[in-house]
Design an enzyme around this catalytic site. Sequence first.
Site, PDB file in Angstrom:
ATOM      1  N   SER A  63     -12.422   5.753   3.944  1.00 47.09           N
ATOM      2  CA  SER A  63     -11.404   6.362   3.105  1.00 47.09           C
ATOM      3  C   SER A  63     -12.022   6.990   1.870  1.00 47.09           C
ATOM      4  O   SER A  63     -12.952   6.455   1.281  1.00 47.09           O
ATOM      5  CB  SER A  63     -10.382   5.303   2.698  1.00 47.09           C
ATOM      6  OG  SER A  63      -9.381   5.878   1.912  1.00 47.09           O
ATOM      7  N   HIS A 122       0.777  -1.235   0.000  1.00 41.26           N
ATOM      8  CA  HIS A 122       0.000   0.000   0.000  1.00 41.26           C
ATOM      9  C   HIS A 122       0.813   1.291   0.000  1.00 41.26           C
ATOM     10  O   HIS A 122       0.263   2.364  -0.266  1.00 41.26           O
ATOM     11  CB  HIS A 122      -0.915   0.007   1.221  1.00 41.26           C
ATOM     12  CG  HIS A 122      -2.267   0.595   0.953  1.00 41.26           C
ATOM     13  ND1 HIS A 122      -2.469   1.733   0.205  1.00 41.26           N
ATOM     14  CD2 HIS A 122      -3.500   0.193   1.338  1.00 41.26           C
ATOM     15  CE1 HIS A 122      -3.765   2.010   0.157  1.00 41.26           C
ATOM     16  NE2 HIS A 122      -4.417   1.090   0.827  1.00 41.26           N
TER      17      HIS A 122
END
Length: 667
Positions: free
Chosen positions: A498, A383
């Site tokens: 998010s 990520h």
Amino acid sequence: MAKLLSMQSLASLRKPAGFVRSRVTSLGFTKRNYSGKNESSSSEYLHRSVVPSMHYQKSLPRLRIPKLEETIRKYLAAQKPLLDDDHFRTTEKLAQDFLTGEGKSLQEDLVAQDKNNNHTSYISGPWFDMYLSAREPVVLNFNPFMSFNPDPKSEYNNQLVRASNMVCSAVRFMKTLRAGLLEPEVFHLNPAKSDTDAFKKLIRWVPSSLSWYGAFMVKAYPLDMSQYFRLFNSSRIPKQGRDELFTDEKGRHLLVMRKGNMYVFDIVDGNGNLVAPMEIQSHLKYILSDTTPAPAFPLGVLTSENRDVWAGLRDKLIAAGNAEDLRTVDSAIFCLCLDDVSLSDPVHVSHNMLHGDGCNRWYDKSFSIIIAQDGQTAINFEHSWGDGVAVLRFQNEIFKDTTEKPLVHPGSTPAADSVSAVRRLHFKLDGELKNGIKKAKATFDSAVSKLTIDAMQFKHGGKEQLKKSKLSPDAVAQLAFQMGFLRQYGQTVATYESCSTAAFKHGRTETIRPATAFTKLCSHAFVCEAGKHSVAELQAMLHQCSKYHGQLTKEAAMGQGFDRHLFALRYLAGSKGQPLHGLYTDPAYAAINHNILSTSTLTSPAVSLGGFAPVVPDGFGVGYGVHEDWIGCNVSSYPARDVHQFLECVHKSLEDIFCVVEGKSLS
């Protein structure tokens, strides 16, 4: 922290409910017309875009630093439902003191710094640093997965056939991107005007420094594509204290893992062209038929270790004479994991694709494609380098390519000199390295043994019905999580959703805070005060929750939340050696960043399931999707929480919400 790819799109500017999200974060992603009308007949490219891939990049708007007054106001609004009156007054006093004192000077410095770095965003550097400085293992803590839907033609789900086609399509995507022929990532609010050949032929002649404005004129919003170059030939390299990102575009080979063994062979030839698909199939067949036993000390498990521990062991690997083979692994175009398992249900899929057994993975690669014996396929990605925008686009494109234009077909009999072309990597391991691998495997097994995953489908309504009732589907899903947690634990807790800020140059993510004063009031009305409110009153509460969630979503998509701003100010204070202000040492600040509900939405024709682990030991990792007539959740937890009961409570909450939406009173 965005654990998935929750990409909250600019669709929020039109409607509060959404579009896509990034730590297992929507997918269908810019509503682009994937009709293929610009496709080349060449097997080397997916298509030939009229507009160069990076045409809009230079003129993308910059991420605006929020006003400090607005950040403090939004921060306090998010704290209100989480704190009692006494604690809120303390937090409010600290926030106001920060606003008029230290925060004011930090804000001035941040703005000045941003003006001197107009090539990027104010959050990009600190966000990279946050990821790369984290010492926790990437598996479970950061890497999410997204699984592909099966190929509609069942015979193409054979492991060898699907793997061969995935590799071919991945190379075609890579070549299309690097040639500048991949269609730019654009969200079209009015596709009848902007997603047309006529507009594309016009906009390609507008200088790159002005092209964004041309798109904006027809309500098209280009998205940042600066992360795309890290998709291929990239790895995260462990270093003491802070890792590094490595990319070597000269690499022409694929890394294949099977039974913990590691193989490489070229999938691009010396002229930069895709190797013959039948050769790729032959090489993969050779690997699948290799009788070499699983290694006693599988090197891949080291990538699941604490980053400092892994960095020390990597140094020892290099000292033992493995530098060249490690470089081969790091520079591979991507990693293909061929698993000798068949996956029986969504929970089994989630465990295998999120973490597996730790041996048949190299978690540090920018992404890995994992294919089980029954053809079930997923992407697991590291990520730090990006937030899922590029991965999601890649997944959508190669799903379309492999299902509509496969280059390898069932029943074919590949023939190639695979013995010469395929190389199995051999690593020199001394006693200390073997012991390190043994410890890493034990640590990994202990960690994943604590993880529980469960899935739920609510089949009594979805996006279509909610939109008819003028409710945001995403707001309703988030409200169900608030109700479910209240029903189970009697609390309102810190919640994270998010949202991508890819509409801006080098944008990363912003946080939507779904736990609000409105969701708290509404949840209590449904869960704790059933029968005390009329249907009309409950409907009004639902609409108020939806309206406010839509406002939060718009603000986040425009980079005007409060989380990233406060993070950047704290990071700046730390870089200057300043002691942290009381706002940051306040227990309430720690609590709101201890995200017990970490959520990310997934919706794409390419994706069947997505998931990630909780971000805190006493949390839930909630991957969800709101579809036309159903809602799905894929949720993880550690022993501190009961994921099965949570999903039962969420299901009951959705039943109650849809009951009220339909005008019925709660039973």
